[in-house]
Design a protein around this motif. Structure first.
Motif, PDB file in Angstrom:
ATOM      1  N   LEU A 137       0.859  -1.186   0.000  1.00 13.92           N
ATOM      2  CA  LEU A 137       0.000   0.000   0.000  1.00 13.92           C
ATOM      3  C   LEU A 137       0.894   1.235   0.000  1.00 13.92           C
ATOM      4  O   LEU A 137       1.637   1.456   0.954  1.00 13.92           O
ATOM      5  N   PRO A 138       0.846   2.027  -1.069  1.00 14.42           N
ATOM      6  CA  PRO A 138       1.657   3.255  -1.069  1.00 14.42           C
ATOM      7  C   PRO A 138       1.011   4.349  -0.213  1.00 14.42           C
ATOM      8  O   PRO A 138      -0.212   4.419  -0.094  1.00 14.42           O
ATOM      9  N   LYS A 139       1.856   5.173   0.405  1.00  9.53           N
ATOM     10  CA  LYS A 139       1.377   6.322   1.173  1.00  9.53           C
ATOM     11  C   LYS A 139       1.191   7.494   0.223  1.00  9.53           C
ATOM     12  O   LYS A 139       1.896   7.578  -0.767  1.00  9.53           O
ATOM     13  N   PRO A 140       0.296   8.403   0.494  1.00 12.56           N
ATOM     14  CA  PRO A 140      -0.623   8.407   1.627  1.00 12.56           C
ATOM     15  C   PRO A 140      -1.690   7.331   1.455  1.00 12.56           C
ATOM     16  O   PRO A 140      -2.171   7.084   0.354  1.00 12.56           O
ATOM     17  N   ILE A 141      -2.045   6.704   2.552  1.00 10.40           N
ATOM     18  CA  ILE A 141      -2.976   5.584   2.526  1.00 10.40           C
ATOM     19  C   ILE A 141      -4.412   6.100   2.584  1.00 10.40           C
ATOM     20  O   ILE A 141      -4.757   6.910   3.437  1.00 10.40           O
ATOM     21  N   GLU A 142      -5.198   5.614   1.654  1.00 10.69           N
ATOM     22  CA  GLU A 142      -6.619   5.949   1.619  1.00 10.69           C
ATOM     23  C   GLU A 142      -7.387   4.883   2.418  1.00 10.69           C
ATOM     24  O   GLU A 142      -7.066   3.696   2.320  1.00 10.69           O
ATOM     25  N   VAL A 143      -8.370   5.301   3.185  1.00 12.29           N
ATOM     26  CA  VAL A 143      -9.149   4.376   4.012  1.00 12.29           C
ATOM     27  C   VAL A 143      -9.755   3.258   3.164  1.00 12.29           C
ATOM     28  O   VAL A 143      -9.713   2.089   3.541  1.00 12.29           O
TER      29      VAL A 143
END
Length: 111
Positions: free
Chosen positions: A83-89
């Motif tokens: 999961l790449p940042k920024p992480i989406e909910v």
């Protein structure tokens, strides 16, 4: 994750993460790739050494690196997903659903 009803255990760095790990204790691990001391790649390798037989805890990389080849580096280190940042909910919810069997709210396990 807490708001989704999950118990969450945190580690301040890779050393603590690998020390806290016990096979069968965690349903899913979100592993930050860049931590002080021992990074997430080395912590993942240490966790994988502790697993045996058919025991396998999914580990999802959390990283600010979203360049070509970064996903492969995570998988090569023993992680299952990325999961790449920024992480989406929404992305986190999808990943949790992919690796953790969820039951509908209000349904209890039979005795």
């Amino acid at each position: 994750l807490s708001k989704m009803g999950f118990l969450v255990d945190k580690a301040k760095d890779g050393v603590e993460a690998s020390q806290k790990f016990r096979p069968g204790h965690y349903a899913l691990i979100f592993m930050d790739c860049q931590m002080p001391g021992m990074d997430g790649f080395e912590a993942t390798r240490e966790i994988r050494k502790q697993e045996s037989g058919d025991q396998h805890t999914p580990i999802v990389a959390l990283t600010a690196h979203a360049m070509s080849g970064d996903r492969a580096r995570c998988i090569t280190a023993g992680m299952d997903d990325y999961l790449p940042k920024p992480i989406e909910v929404e992305d986190m919810v999808k990943i949790v659903g992919k690796y953790v069997k969820l039951k509908p709210a209000g349904i209890s396990e039979p005795d």
